[in-house]
Motif scaffolding. Structure first.
Motif, PDB file in Angstrom:
ATOM      1  N   ALA A  44      -6.987  11.611 -42.063  1.00 58.53           N
ATOM      2  CA  ALA A  44      -7.638  11.629 -43.997  1.00 58.53           C
ATOM      3  C   ALA A  44      -6.174  12.685 -43.463  1.00 58.53           C
ATOM      4  O   ALA A  44      -6.592  13.261 -43.345  1.00 58.53           O
ATOM      5  N   GLU A  45      -5.861  11.856 -45.031  1.00 61.50           N
ATOM      6  CA  GLU A  45      -4.617  12.998 -45.333  1.00 61.50           C
ATOM      7  C   GLU A  45      -3.367  13.263 -45.209  1.00 61.50           C
ATOM      8  O   GLU A  45      -3.200  14.072 -44.992  1.00 61.50           O
ATOM      9  N   GLY A  46      -3.435  12.437 -44.459  1.00 59.37           N
ATOM     10  CA  GLY A  46      -1.690  13.218 -43.060  1.00 59.37           C
ATOM     11  C   GLY A  46      -2.610  13.616 -42.309  1.00 59.37           C
ATOM     12  O   GLY A  46      -1.535  14.056 -41.014  1.00 59.37           O
ATOM     13  N   ALA A  47      -3.980  14.037 -41.661  1.00 56.51           N
ATOM     14  CA  ALA A  47      -4.383  14.574 -40.992  1.00 56.51           C
ATOM     15  C   ALA A  47      -4.806  14.208 -39.461  1.00 56.51           C
ATOM     16  O   ALA A  47      -5.678  13.655 -40.431  1.00 56.51           O
ATOM     17  N   VAL A  48      -5.203  14.372 -38.735  1.00 56.25           N
ATOM     18  CA  VAL A  48      -5.963  13.693 -37.788  1.00 56.25           C
ATOM     19  C   VAL A  48      -7.452  14.532 -37.790  1.00 56.25           C
ATOM     20  O   VAL A  48      -7.797  15.660 -37.741  1.00 56.25           O
ATOM     21  N   ALA A  49      -8.236  13.452 -38.608  1.00 53.37           N
ATOM     22  CA  ALA A  49     -10.250  14.169 -38.795  1.00 53.37           C
ATOM     23  C   ALA A  49     -10.953  14.619 -37.216  1.00 53.37           C
ATOM     24  O   ALA A  49     -11.611  14.661 -37.606  1.00 53.37           O
ATOM     25  N   GLU A  50     -10.578  13.140 -36.661  1.00 53.17           N
ATOM     26  CA  GLU A  50     -11.004  12.730 -35.575  1.00 53.17           C
ATOM     27  C   GLU A  50     -10.550  11.911 -34.032  1.00 53.17           C
ATOM     28  O   GLU A  50      -9.585  11.054 -34.470  1.00 53.17           O
ATOM     29  N   MET A  51     -11.229  12.628 -33.350  1.00 57.37           N
ATOM     30  CA  MET A  51     -10.331  11.470 -31.723  1.00 57.37           C
ATOM     31  C   MET A  51     -11.494  11.821 -31.043  1.00 57.37           C
ATOM     32  O   MET A  51     -12.196  12.019 -30.808  1.00 57.37           O
ATOM     33  N   LYS A  52     -11.332   9.749 -31.262  1.00 60.46           N
ATOM     34  CA  LYS A  52     -12.258   9.359 -29.854  1.00 60.46           C
ATOM     35  C   LYS A  52     -11.313   8.944 -28.422  1.00 60.46           C
ATOM     36  O   LYS A  52     -10.326   8.035 -28.377  1.00 60.46           O
ATOM     37  N   GLU A  53     -11.763   9.323 -27.680  1.00 61.08           N
ATOM     38  CA  GLU A  53     -10.506   8.873 -26.278  1.00 61.08           C
ATOM     39  C   GLU A  53     -11.602   7.791 -25.206  1.00 61.08           C
ATOM     40  O   GLU A  53     -12.827   7.873 -25.308  1.00 61.08           O
ATOM     41  N   ALA A  54     -10.802   6.856 -25.011  1.00 61.73           N
ATOM     42  CA  ALA A  54     -11.277   5.708 -24.701  1.00 61.73           C
ATOM     43  C   ALA A  54     -12.143   6.396 -22.695  1.00 61.73           C
ATOM     44  O   ALA A  54     -11.764   6.661 -21.920  1.00 61.73           O
ATOM     45  N   GLU A  55     -13.750   6.687 -22.349  1.00 59.98           N
ATOM     46  CA  GLU A  55     -14.579   7.006 -21.769  1.00 59.98           C
ATOM     47  C   GLU A  55     -13.646   6.567 -20.593  1.00 59.98           C
ATOM     48  O   GLU A  55     -13.213   7.922 -19.452  1.00 59.98           O
ATOM     49  N   ALA A  56     -13.425   5.451 -19.818  1.00 58.62           N
ATOM     50  CA  ALA A  56     -12.805   5.631 -18.657  1.00 58.62           C
ATOM     51  C   ALA A  56     -11.937   5.527 -18.499  1.00 58.62           C
ATOM     52  O   ALA A  56     -11.316   5.834 -16.787  1.00 58.62           O
ATOM     53  N   GLU A  57     -10.962   5.411 -19.550  1.00 55.56           N
ATOM     54  CA  GLU A  57      -9.888   5.438 -19.051  1.00 55.56           C
ATOM     55  C   GLU A  57      -8.759   6.970 -18.904  1.00 55.56           C
ATOM     56  O   GLU A  57      -7.982   7.427 -19.202  1.00 55.56           O
ATOM     57  N   VAL A  58      -9.915   8.171 -19.097  1.00 56.67           N
ATOM     58  CA  VAL A  58      -9.846   9.671 -19.367  1.00 56.67           C
ATOM     59  C   VAL A  58      -9.042  10.239 -18.510  1.00 56.67           C
ATOM     60  O   VAL A  58      -8.107  11.032 -18.374  1.00 56.67           O
TER      61      VAL A  58
END
Length: 194
Positions: A84-98
């Protein structure tokens, strides 16, 4: 293989580069984290890693930084970035692959440390060059010995030369004026039949 090619192979084998690099450029690259989208597009950030609040952008061919448009971006590792607005607003990682990804990153860091510890000294490079020169000398000397052996063998197999004609004795000079015609013909005939 020429000496130059052997030295180049040694340099490639040990990743030796004979160029001078500026330290500022290396630091700038080290601070920039990159990630690859599912589409194969590479995105970057000035931070050490992607996290909430860091800027996210792409670099075009001219080296200009272009902020990522707002939206959700799925990375190749399965995680999701919300920009959002050129910046990372949220990060969701893949659960099994983390966990697998963390293990992979640790292995890669260990490999990088191991690779960086393979720094060659000037003496080591000079030694490798000397070894390459000696190997080349041995190779060429063995080729010369093989060639000489072939020449000797072929000279033994060669047919003997044609024997030379026997030397002719100098003709006995006869005063042909004093002889008759028949005697002259006989003397000339005898002279050539020898």
């Amino acid at each position: 293989m020429t000496l130059k090619e052997r030295i180049s192979d040694i340099f490639e084998k040990y990743s030796v580069e004979l160029a001078v690099e500026e330290k500022e450029e290396q630091q700038e690259v080290a601070l920039m984290a990159t990630a690859v989208l599912e589409s194969g597009q590479e995105i970057m950030t000035d931070a050490d890693a992607f996290a909430v609040g860091v800027s996210a952008f792409v670099v075009n061919d001219e080296g200009e930084r272009i902020p990522l448009p707002d939206g959700d971006y799925k990375l190749q590792d399965g995680s999701l970035l919300v920009v959002a607005e050129g910046a990372v607003a949220e990060m969701k990682e893949a659960e099994a692959e983390v966990e697998a990804e963390e293990d992979k990153e640790e292995e890669m860091k260990a490999e990088e440390v191991e690779a960086s510890s393979d720094v060659l000294t000037r003496e080591a490079v000079e030694g490798m060059i000397a070894e390459a020169i000696e190997a080349t000398k041995k190779e060429y000397s063995s080729q010369i010995e093989e060639r000489d052996a072939k020449i000797t063998e072929l000279s033994k197999q060669a047919t003997p030369s044609i024997p030379r004609a026997p030397k002719m004795e100098a003709p006995v000079s006869v005063d042909l004026k004093s002889l008759s015609i028949q005697e002259r013909v006989a003397a000339i005939h005898n002279q050539f039949s020898k």
